[in-house]
Design an enzyme around this catalytic site. Structure first.
Site, PDB file in Angstrom:
ATOM      1  N   CYS A   1      -8.045   9.454  -3.183  1.00 49.20           N
ATOM      2  CA  CYS A   1      -6.807   8.681  -3.223  1.00 49.20           C
ATOM      3  C   CYS A   1      -5.715   9.679  -2.867  1.00 49.20           C
ATOM      4  CB  CYS A   1      -6.561   8.069  -4.596  1.00 49.20           C
ATOM      5  SG  CYS A   1      -5.042   7.080  -4.655  1.00 49.20           S
TER       6      CYS A   1
ATOM      7  N   CYS B   1      -2.257   9.455  -5.192  1.00 48.11           N
ATOM      8  CA  CYS B   1      -2.258   9.492  -6.662  1.00 48.11           C
ATOM      9  C   CYS B   1      -3.681   9.642  -7.169  1.00 48.11           C
ATOM     10  CB  CYS B   1      -1.573   8.258  -7.230  1.00 48.11           C
ATOM     11  SG  CYS B   1      -2.283   6.733  -6.645  1.00 48.11           S
ATOM     12  N   SER B   2      -4.165   8.686  -7.943  1.00 46.63           N
ATOM     13  CA  SER B   2      -5.500   8.835  -8.521  1.00 46.63           C
ATOM     14  C   SER B   2      -6.178   7.487  -8.747  1.00 46.63           C
ATOM     15  CB  SER B   2      -5.422   9.598  -9.852  1.00 46.63           C
ATOM     16  OG  SER B   2      -4.532   8.934 -10.747  1.00 46.63           O
ATOM     17  N   CYS B   3      -6.046   6.574  -7.786  1.00 44.53           N
ATOM     18  CA  CYS B   3      -6.715   5.278  -7.912  1.00 44.53           C
ATOM     19  C   CYS B   3      -8.223   5.510  -8.049  1.00 44.53           C
ATOM     20  CB  CYS B   3      -6.425   4.415  -6.685  1.00 44.53           C
ATOM     21  SG  CYS B   3      -4.685   3.954  -6.524  1.00 44.53           S
TER      22      CYS B   3
END
Length: 206
Positions: A108, A111-113
């Protein structure tokens, strides 16, 4: 296919809930009411052991049931939900299958999906800027950092998760696993193999 992040809202590593949790943890630690090391052990358990077991069961079923594998390819969201794995950050899924010619890697970039419902908590490195940038620029180099060396002829395809769509890598079934039950197969599936930074374990290594 890879997805553009520009038009999508992303989770923030310090969203209001995360910020409140961090503040509460700091206060409780300062008061001596909790042990940070104990929390780290609990987080590690959910990050690397309990959490990814859901995804491992999905992969094991796909390995052993061709009809389920076909359903997982066509509609991963429904196929995964049929096993009662759904919830936060896992509502919309796509499964990408590794082959002898193609290796899939999930990132991602902004971000950190991450599909919590099938992989548990995201590892710290998955959220780090170096991984998020290098996975796109030099995916083969990233895999080497994870001690994963693929043939030069293997194509590496990078999938960029968004808030709307998360990915699950289905690693290739290891040789020598014929005749194993789904439960036994699930033990061969690691968290990293479902992100693409690793391979499934050989039966003798499980």
């Amino acid at each position: 296919m890879p997805h553009d992040h520009d038009d999508h809202h992303h989770d923030n590593e310090l969203d209001p809930m995360a910020a409140r949790v961090r503040a509460l943890e700091t206060i409780l630690t300062e008061k001596g009411l909790i042990d940070p090391q104990a929390i780290d052990v609990i987080v590690d358990t959910y990050e690397t052991k309990v959490g990814p077991r859901n995804g491992a069961k999905v992969v094991a079923k796909a390995w052993s049931d061709p009809e389920y594998a076909d359903w997982l390819k066509r509609d991963a969201t429904a196929a995964i939900e049929s096993l009662s794995y759904t919830g936060r950050q896992g509502e919309h899924m796509q499964a990408v299958f590794n082959t002898p010619d193609t290796h899939n890697l999930v990132v991602c970039t902004l971000c950190s999906c991450y599909p919590w419902s099938v992989l548990g908590l995201p590892p710290v490195w998955y959220k780090s800027p170096p991984y998020r940038s290098k996975a796109v620029i030099d995916p083969r180099g990233v895999l080497v950092e994870f001690d994963l060396f693929l043939p030069d002829t293997t194509r590496i395809r990078v999938w960029d998760s968004t808030a709307e769509l998360r990915y699950l890598v289905v690693p290739m079934r290891p040789e020598g696993s014929e005749g194993l039950s789904e439960e036994q197969l699930a033990r061969l599936v690691t968290r990293d193999s479902m992100i693409g930074t690793g391979l499934a374990l050989a039966p003798e290594a499980a």
